[in-house]
Design a protein around this motif. Sequence first.
Motif, PDB file in Angstrom:
ATOM      1  N   GLN A 421      59.562  48.529-108.248  1.00  0.00           N
ATOM      2  CA  GLN A 421      60.745  49.316-109.161  1.00  0.00           C
ATOM      3  C   GLN A 421      60.928  48.588-110.427  1.00  0.00           C
ATOM      4  O   GLN A 421      61.280  48.788-111.597  1.00  0.00           O
ATOM      5  N   ALA A 422      60.826  46.956-110.145  1.00  0.00           N
ATOM      6  CA  ALA A 422      60.769  46.344-111.587  1.00  0.00           C
ATOM      7  C   ALA A 422      60.004  46.576-112.536  1.00  0.00           C
ATOM      8  O   ALA A 422      60.076  46.704-113.874  1.00  0.00           O
ATOM      9  N   HIS A 423      58.418  46.831-111.974  1.00  0.00           N
ATOM     10  CA  HIS A 423      57.440  47.496-112.886  1.00  0.00           C
ATOM     11  C   HIS A 423      57.867  48.461-113.637  1.00  0.00           C
ATOM     12  O   HIS A 423      57.769  48.772-114.923  1.00  0.00           O
ATOM     13  N   ALA A 424      58.422  49.622-112.903  1.00  0.00           N
ATOM     14  CA  ALA A 424      58.970  50.662-113.343  1.00  0.00           C
ATOM     15  C   ALA A 424      59.901  50.629-114.296  1.00  0.00           C
ATOM     16  O   ALA A 424      59.825  51.331-115.487  1.00  0.00           O
ATOM     17  N   GLN A 425      60.891  49.774-114.266  1.00  0.00           N
ATOM     18  CA  GLN A 425      61.805  49.324-115.397  1.00  0.00           C
ATOM     19  C   GLN A 425      61.112  49.018-116.687  1.00  0.00           C
ATOM     20  O   GLN A 425      61.617  49.367-117.782  1.00  0.00           O
ATOM     21  N   LEU A 426      60.216  48.369-116.558  1.00  0.00           N
ATOM     22  CA  LEU A 426      59.495  47.804-117.768  1.00  0.00           C
ATOM     23  C   LEU A 426      58.365  49.202-118.264  1.00  0.00           C
ATOM     24  O   LEU A 426      57.788  48.883-119.256  1.00  0.00           O
ATOM     25  N   GLY A 427      58.224  50.140-117.761  1.00  0.00           N
ATOM     26  CA  GLY A 427      57.477  51.067-118.218  1.00  0.00           C
ATOM     27  C   GLY A 427      55.957  50.925-117.705  1.00  0.00           C
ATOM     28  O   GLY A 427      54.990  51.459-118.223  1.00  0.00           O
ATOM     29  N   ASP A 428      55.922  50.068-116.891  1.00  0.00           N
ATOM     30  CA  ASP A 428      54.273  49.824-116.432  1.00  0.00           C
ATOM     31  C   ASP A 428      53.941  50.373-115.186  1.00  0.00           C
ATOM     32  O   ASP A 428      54.036  50.055-114.080  1.00  0.00           O
ATOM     33  N   VAL A 429      53.867  51.743-115.533  1.00  0.00           N
ATOM     34  CA  VAL A 429      53.295  52.837-114.208  1.00  0.00           C
ATOM     35  C   VAL A 429      52.066  52.200-113.243  1.00  0.00           C
ATOM     36  O   VAL A 429      52.443  52.124-112.040  1.00  0.00           O
ATOM     37  N   ALA A 430      51.110  51.756-113.866  1.00  0.00           N
ATOM     38  CA  ALA A 430      49.896  51.336-113.353  1.00  0.00           C
ATOM     39  C   ALA A 430      50.186  50.054-112.298  1.00  0.00           C
ATOM     40  O   ALA A 430      49.829  50.170-111.075  1.00  0.00           O
ATOM     41  N   GLU A 431      50.795  48.908-112.660  1.00  0.00           N
ATOM     42  CA  GLU A 431      51.421  47.903-111.877  1.00  0.00           C
ATOM     43  C   GLU A 431      52.355  48.484-110.782  1.00  0.00           C
ATOM     44  O   GLU A 431      52.378  47.885-109.748  1.00  0.00           O
ATOM     45  N   ALA A 432      53.240  49.410-111.191  1.00  0.00           N
ATOM     46  CA  ALA A 432      54.038  50.100-110.407  1.00  0.00           C
ATOM     47  C   ALA A 432      53.495  50.777-109.145  1.00  0.00           C
ATOM     48  O   ALA A 432      53.842  50.425-107.881  1.00  0.00           O
ATOM     49  N   GLU A 433      52.672  51.505-109.572  1.00  0.00           N
ATOM     50  CA  GLU A 433      51.694  52.089-108.300  1.00  0.00           C
ATOM     51  C   GLU A 433      50.783  51.115-107.655  1.00  0.00           C
ATOM     52  O   GLU A 433      50.735  51.187-106.335  1.00  0.00           O
ATOM     53  N   LEU A 434      50.351  49.913-108.218  1.00  0.00           N
ATOM     54  CA  LEU A 434      49.595  48.928-107.559  1.00  0.00           C
ATOM     55  C   LEU A 434      50.610  48.283-106.395  1.00  0.00           C
ATOM     56  O   LEU A 434      50.216  47.822-105.335  1.00  0.00           O
ATOM     57  N   ALA A 435      51.763  47.979-107.166  1.00  0.00           N
ATOM     58  CA  ALA A 435      52.663  47.393-106.016  1.00  0.00           C
ATOM     59  C   ALA A 435      53.216  48.141-104.883  1.00  0.00           C
ATOM     60  O   ALA A 435      53.286  47.667-103.781  1.00  0.00           O
ATOM     61  N   THR A 436      53.154  49.447-105.197  1.00  0.00           N
ATOM     62  CA  THR A 436      53.667  50.370-104.051  1.00  0.00           C
ATOM     63  C   THR A 436      52.412  50.515-103.113  1.00  0.00           C
ATOM     64  O   THR A 436      52.674  50.522-102.119  1.00  0.00           O
ATOM     65  N   ALA A 437      51.202  50.466-103.422  1.00  0.00           N
ATOM     66  CA  ALA A 437      49.950  50.466-102.709  1.00  0.00           C
ATOM     67  C   ALA A 437      50.065  49.402-101.751  1.00  0.00           C
ATOM     68  O   ALA A 437      49.644  49.206-100.670  1.00  0.00           O
ATOM     69  N   GLU A 438      50.336  47.966-102.396  1.00  0.00           N
ATOM     70  CA  GLU A 438      50.442  46.975-101.673  1.00  0.00           C
ATOM     71  C   GLU A 438      51.547  46.752-100.597  1.00  0.00           C
ATOM     72  O   GLU A 438      51.070  46.502 -99.436  1.00  0.00           O
ATOM     73  N   GLY A 439      52.528  47.549-100.854  1.00  0.00           N
ATOM     74  CA  GLY A 439      53.708  47.588 -99.821  1.00  0.00           C
ATOM     75  C   GLY A 439      53.150  48.582 -98.741  1.00  0.00           C
ATOM     76  O   GLY A 439      53.451  48.029 -97.443  1.00  0.00           O
ATOM     77  N   HIS A 440      52.778  49.668 -98.810  1.00  0.00           N
ATOM     78  CA  HIS A 440      51.764  50.286 -97.783  1.00  0.00           C
ATOM     79  C   HIS A 440      50.886  49.702 -97.089  1.00  0.00           C
ATOM     80  O   HIS A 440      50.832  49.677 -95.673  1.00  0.00           O
TER      81      HIS A 440
END
Length: 481
Positions: A421-440
């Motif tokens: 969510q923090a990466h998404a606030q910064l507009g960094d979609v790739a890192e947001a998706e990678l963090a989501t992958a880590e969570g799963h």
Amino acid sequence: MKRPITPFHRFPGRLAVSAMLSVLSRGRRPRFLAAAMLAFALALPPAAPAAAQGRGVSVVRDAEIEALVADYARPILEAAGLGRSGIEIVLVNDPSFNAFVTGRRIFINTGALLMAETPNEIIGVLAHEAGHIAGGHQQRLRDQLSRAQTMAVIATLVGAGAAAAGAATGTGGLAQGGAGIATGGMEAARRSLLAYQRTEEITADRSAITYLERTGQSARGMLKTFERLAGSMALAGVRVDPYQISHPMPRERIANLETLARASKHFERRDPPALQQRHDLMRAKIAAYTQGRAAATRIFGRDPRGVPALYADAIGTMLSGNARAALPKIEALIKAAPNNPYFHEMRGEILMKAGRPVEASEAFALAMRHDSRKSGIIQIGYGQALMASNRPDLARKAVSELQAGLSRAKEYAAGYRYLAQAHAQLGDVAEAELATAEGHFHSGNQREARIFAARAQQKLARGTPSWLRAQDIINYRQPGR
């Protein structure tokens, strides 16, 4: 408190106990042999409900409880020669009084922590489990299992051969006898394995007495634990064949240990008052989160104005949905103990519930300042509060704090959601998706982890650390598969 994967107020979720489980699920071993491989437990119930046998392990993450149990374990592990062995203690969301080991991990149920009235009781449990690890019991159990497996296979083959001969010659009695040979051989293998496990349990009990003596602690808590188990069996009206279980009967264990325990010069030693209060605060927290304020009232009814009872009341008030009323209660505790990091952490949680994330971040910052252990869980709470503030000037700091916290609490799955969510606030979609992958990934959901890792990889520069991490997630296969 945080919830990486399932309940406490944010109980973490499902955790694979060990690669051993997935290997066994694929094998064709007799069921009783597979069950014997799961773990050395403190005391298995005579007949666990089917639902309990089939459920997964749910893990609890909490900075306060983890710090306390680590303090209990440290001198015991040193005494057992395991101080540098990287032993990890995992808290399990289960109301029963139990603990077990697999690999280099000691699993202990929240039910054990809640029911134990003194630190010494839990220290005795940890000493017993350390005895299994130091004694190499798991590897020897695997060797014994292999022998029992051989016995069972031979009995099955001999029985099948006799049955086939009977069928070919038309002698039905011989066929029935072949089935009897197979069944009898399996039963002999099972009893042999159970007898071996009972011996190892006795050895672990005696090792625990040795570790407690070396650390100058009483074995009274161990005796009380076995008395509790014996009392539970008596109240339930349970009748057990002692040759059909993997542990000695509680009364037998008490008889084996009581003389040794009482001979120690440390037997009458009591836990220090400060440690007892930390133990009571832990029990108050577990009771409030798992059973509600009524349970905490029952536990601390003799001292309703004591710190543990007031702590449980503050938490229970928050959990009932009244964060506004909970706030002055936790602040009163902070006023009395301003250096307690976990009171500040709880204040941060309450402020988050109240929808005041900026103030919550200040509370978490104070918790970090007073936390000598530098818990990654508390730092993740700080990062979450910064992220929830929805202020662009705090989003980048939120990413930094969350990453730092996750570097020390790598398996804390919910932290990756906040990081996304923090990466998404910064507009960094790739890192947001990678963090989501880590969570799963850390929640055990490999399918979703690969999907999000692949999506992130498409947006990342090839060969960068993030691209390589995404590739690791995509390529990961669970052990034994």
